[in-house]
Design a protein around this motif. Structure first.
Motif, PDB file in Angstrom:
ATOM      1  N   TYR A 197     -36.188  61.863  80.163  1.00 53.05           N
ATOM      2  CA  TYR A 197     -36.340  62.270  81.555  1.00 53.05           C
ATOM      3  C   TYR A 197     -35.585  63.574  81.693  1.00 53.05           C
ATOM      4  O   TYR A 197     -34.404  63.651  81.335  1.00 53.05           O
ATOM      5  CB  TYR A 197     -35.721  61.249  82.513  1.00 53.05           C
ATOM      6  N   ILE A 198     -36.248  64.569  82.220  1.00 54.75           N
ATOM      7  CA  ILE A 198     -35.596  65.851  82.462  1.00 54.75           C
ATOM      8  C   ILE A 198     -35.650  66.099  83.955  1.00 54.75           C
ATOM      9  O   ILE A 198     -36.721  66.079  84.569  1.00 54.75           O
ATOM     10  CB  ILE A 198     -36.296  66.977  81.686  1.00 54.75           C
ATOM     11  N   ILE A 199     -34.490  66.305  84.539  1.00 59.51           N
ATOM     12  CA  ILE A 199     -34.387  66.548  85.971  1.00 59.51           C
ATOM     13  C   ILE A 199     -33.864  67.963  86.164  1.00 59.51           C
ATOM     14  O   ILE A 199     -32.802  68.315  85.657  1.00 59.51           O
ATOM     15  CB  ILE A 199     -33.444  65.528  86.635  1.00 59.51           C
ATOM     16  N   PRO A 234     -27.620  70.743  88.255  1.00 59.33           N
ATOM     17  CA  PRO A 234     -28.959  71.303  88.443  1.00 59.33           C
ATOM     18  C   PRO A 234     -29.928  70.955  87.307  1.00 59.33           C
ATOM     19  O   PRO A 234     -31.132  71.007  87.489  1.00 59.33           O
ATOM     20  CB  PRO A 234     -28.720  72.808  88.507  1.00 59.33           C
ATOM     21  N   PHE A 235     -29.396  70.575  86.145  1.00 57.88           N
ATOM     22  CA  PHE A 235     -30.232  70.290  84.975  1.00 57.88           C
ATOM     23  C   PHE A 235     -29.637  69.094  84.237  1.00 57.88           C
ATOM     24  O   PHE A 235     -28.471  69.121  83.845  1.00 57.88           O
ATOM     25  CB  PHE A 235     -30.267  71.519  84.065  1.00 57.88           C
ATOM     26  N   LYS A 236     -30.437  68.048  84.089  1.00 57.92           N
ATOM     27  CA  LYS A 236     -29.980  66.854  83.374  1.00 57.92           C
ATOM     28  C   LYS A 236     -31.083  66.386  82.438  1.00 57.92           C
ATOM     29  O   LYS A 236     -32.263  66.447  82.770  1.00 57.92           O
ATOM     30  CB  LYS A 236     -29.688  65.704  84.340  1.00 57.92           C
ATOM     31  N   VAL A 237     -30.663  65.897  81.287  1.00 58.16           N
ATOM     32  CA  VAL A 237     -31.594  65.294  80.338  1.00 58.16           C
ATOM     33  C   VAL A 237     -31.091  63.890  80.044  1.00 58.16           C
ATOM     34  O   VAL A 237     -29.926  63.690  79.690  1.00 58.16           O
ATOM     35  CB  VAL A 237     -31.679  66.101  79.020  1.00 58.16           C
ATOM     36  N   TYR A 238     -31.992  62.930  80.210  1.00 62.98           N
ATOM     37  CA  TYR A 238     -31.700  61.548  79.878  1.00 62.98           C
ATOM     38  C   TYR A 238     -32.590  61.147  78.711  1.00 62.98           C
ATOM     39  O   TYR A 238     -33.767  61.475  78.676  1.00 62.98           O
ATOM     40  CB  TYR A 238     -31.996  60.613  81.058  1.00 62.98           C
ATOM     41  N   ARG A 239     -32.007  60.410  77.754  1.00 57.96           N
ATOM     42  CA  ARG A 239     -32.759  59.944  76.582  1.00 57.96           C
ATOM     43  C   ARG A 239     -32.712  58.423  76.546  1.00 57.96           C
ATOM     44  O   ARG A 239     -31.675  57.808  76.834  1.00 57.96           O
ATOM     45  CB  ARG A 239     -32.158  60.503  75.295  1.00 57.96           C
ATOM     46  N   TYR A 244     -31.590  54.557  79.769  1.00 55.56           N
ATOM     47  CA  TYR A 244     -31.503  56.020  79.728  1.00 55.56           C
ATOM     48  C   TYR A 244     -30.055  56.464  79.818  1.00 55.56           C
ATOM     49  O   TYR A 244     -29.321  56.039  80.709  1.00 55.56           O
ATOM     50  CB  TYR A 244     -32.333  56.633  80.857  1.00 55.56           C
ATOM     51  N   GLN A 245     -29.666  57.332  78.871  1.00 57.70           N
ATOM     52  CA  GLN A 245     -28.302  57.842  78.819  1.00 57.70           C
ATOM     53  C   GLN A 245     -28.322  59.352  78.969  1.00 57.70           C
ATOM     54  O   GLN A 245     -29.143  60.039  78.345  1.00 57.70           O
ATOM     55  CB  GLN A 245     -27.644  57.454  77.505  1.00 57.70           C
ATOM     56  N   LEU A 246     -27.390  59.855  79.796  1.00 56.97           N
ATOM     57  CA  LEU A 246     -27.267  61.286  80.019  1.00 56.97           C
ATOM     58  C   LEU A 246     -26.881  61.973  78.719  1.00 56.97           C
ATOM     59  O   LEU A 246     -25.972  61.521  78.010  1.00 56.97           O
ATOM     60  CB  LEU A 246     -26.212  61.562  81.093  1.00 56.97           C
ATOM     61  N   GLN A 247     -27.573  63.048  78.387  1.00 48.37           N
ATOM     62  CA  GLN A 247     -27.327  63.792  77.157  1.00 48.37           C
ATOM     63  C   GLN A 247     -26.525  65.057  77.463  1.00 48.37           C
ATOM     64  O   GLN A 247     -26.595  65.592  78.566  1.00 48.37           O
ATOM     65  CB  GLN A 247     -28.649  64.165  76.490  1.00 48.37           C
ATOM     66  N   ILE A 248     -25.807  65.531  76.482  1.00 49.12           N
ATOM     67  CA  ILE A 248     -24.959  66.700  76.631  1.00 49.12           C
ATOM     68  C   ILE A 248     -25.534  67.846  75.805  1.00 49.12           C
ATOM     69  O   ILE A 248     -26.089  67.637  74.735  1.00 49.12           O
ATOM     70  CB  ILE A 248     -23.513  66.404  76.131  1.00 49.12           C
ATOM     71  N   GLY A 249     -25.367  69.061  76.297  1.00 46.27           N
ATOM     72  CA  GLY A 249     -25.760  70.241  75.545  1.00 46.27           C
ATOM     73  C   GLY A 249     -26.965  70.940  76.142  1.00 46.27           C
ATOM     74  O   GLY A 249     -27.869  70.297  76.669  1.00 46.27           O
ATOM     75  N   GLU A 250     -26.910  72.252  76.058  1.00 48.32           N
ATOM     76  CA  GLU A 250     -28.030  73.037  76.558  1.00 48.32           C
ATOM     77  C   GLU A 250     -28.126  74.316  75.750  1.00 48.32           C
ATOM     78  O   GLU A 250     -27.122  74.989  75.576  1.00 48.32           O
ATOM     79  CB  GLU A 250     -27.816  73.368  78.034  1.00 48.32           C
ATOM     80  N   PRO A 251     -29.272  74.687  75.245  1.00 48.85           N
ATOM     81  CA  PRO A 251     -30.503  73.928  75.389  1.00 48.85           C
ATOM     82  C   PRO A 251     -30.402  72.601  74.643  1.00 48.85           C
ATOM     83  O   PRO A 251     -29.700  72.484  73.651  1.00 48.85           O
ATOM     84  CB  PRO A 251     -31.569  74.824  74.781  1.00 48.85           C
ATOM     85  N   PHE A 252     -31.119  71.623  75.158  1.00 45.13           N
ATOM     86  CA  PHE A 252     -31.103  70.292  74.566  1.00 45.13           C
ATOM     87  C   PHE A 252     -32.256  70.176  73.573  1.00 45.13           C
ATOM     88  O   PHE A 252     -33.414  70.390  73.927  1.00 45.13           O
ATOM     89  CB  PHE A 252     -31.219  69.205  75.642  1.00 45.13           C
ATOM     90  N   TRP A 253     -31.933  69.830  72.326  1.00 50.06           N
ATOM     91  CA  TRP A 253     -32.923  69.736  71.255  1.00 50.06           C
ATOM     92  C   TRP A 253     -33.548  68.348  71.236  1.00 50.06           C
ATOM     93  O   TRP A 253     -32.852  67.336  71.256  1.00 50.06           O
ATOM     94  CB  TRP A 253     -32.269  70.033  69.910  1.00 50.06           C
ATOM     95  N   MET A 254     -34.887  68.313  71.196  1.00 51.60           N
ATOM     96  CA  MET A 254     -35.633  67.048  71.128  1.00 51.60           C
ATOM     97  C   MET A 254     -36.380  67.022  69.791  1.00 51.60           C
ATOM     98  O   MET A 254     -37.470  67.596  69.666  1.00 51.60           O
ATOM     99  CB  MET A 254     -36.606  66.954  72.314  1.00 51.60           C
ATOM    100  N   PRO A 255     -35.807  66.378  68.774  1.00 49.91           N
ATOM    101  CA  PRO A 255     -36.401  66.425  67.438  1.00 49.91           C
ATOM    102  C   PRO A 255     -37.791  65.803  67.367  1.00 49.91           C
ATOM    103  O   PRO A 255     -38.602  66.203  66.527  1.00 49.91           O
ATOM    104  CB  PRO A 255     -35.404  65.654  66.572  1.00 49.91           C
ATOM    105  N   GLU A 256     -38.077  64.863  68.232  1.00 52.50           N
ATOM    106  CA  GLU A 256     -39.383  64.194  68.191  1.00 52.50           C
ATOM    107  C   GLU A 256     -40.539  65.154  68.473  1.00 52.50           C
ATOM    108  O   GLU A 256     -41.648  64.942  68.009  1.00 52.50           O
ATOM    109  CB  GLU A 256     -39.440  63.039  69.212  1.00 52.50           C
ATOM    110  N   ILE A 257     -40.282  66.192  69.242  1.00 50.73           N
ATOM    111  CA  ILE A 257     -41.336  67.160  69.555  1.00 50.73           C
ATOM    112  C   ILE A 257     -41.056  68.540  68.965  1.00 50.73           C
ATOM    113  O   ILE A 257     -41.859  69.450  69.106  1.00 50.73           O
ATOM    114  CB  ILE A 257     -41.595  67.268  71.072  1.00 50.73           C
TER     115      ILE A 257
END
Length: 106
Positions: A12-14, A27-32, A38-51
């Motif tokens: 989930y990207i908010i 202003p920007f959150k990524v949940y995995r 769903y857990q809040l992820q840290i880091g930006e840009p956030f890397w999504m290895p699946e895609i």
């Protein structure tokens, strides 16, 4: 989000650039999805290895307009250029080649 977790939605990207201060959120959150929640992820840009893409914020400038927008990033954190930026870069390269070619034929 419970139904989405059951469906296996990984992220989930908010992004809330205008009202985040009013809403008391970032202003920007990524949940995995991790172990069914769903857990809040840290880091930006956030890397999504699946895609094979990262996502993060950067400034966009067009004439007098400047705003923060989301962009895609590569694994090293380099932002992918927009089609407009790619066109400008290609035009600059073409102009350099024309100048070099012109100098060689004089």
């Amino acid at each position: 989000m419970g139904r989405d977790a059951k469906l296996g939605v990984l992220y989930y990207i908010i992004y809330n650039p205008e009202y985040w201060q009013r809403d008391r959120h970032q202003p920007f959150k990524v949940y995995r999805l991790v172990d069914g929640s769903y857990q809040l992820q840290i880091g930006e840009p956030f890397w999504m290895p699946e895609i094979g893409l990262g996502i993060g914020r950067s400034q966009y400038v067009s004439g007098n307009i400047q705003r923060q927008v989301l962009y895609w990033y590569d694994r090293q954190g380099n932002r992918y250029l927009t089609p407009e930026e790619q066109l400008k870069l290609a035009q600059k390269q073409l102009e350099r080649y024309r100048q070099q070619f012109g100098e060689l034929t004089e």
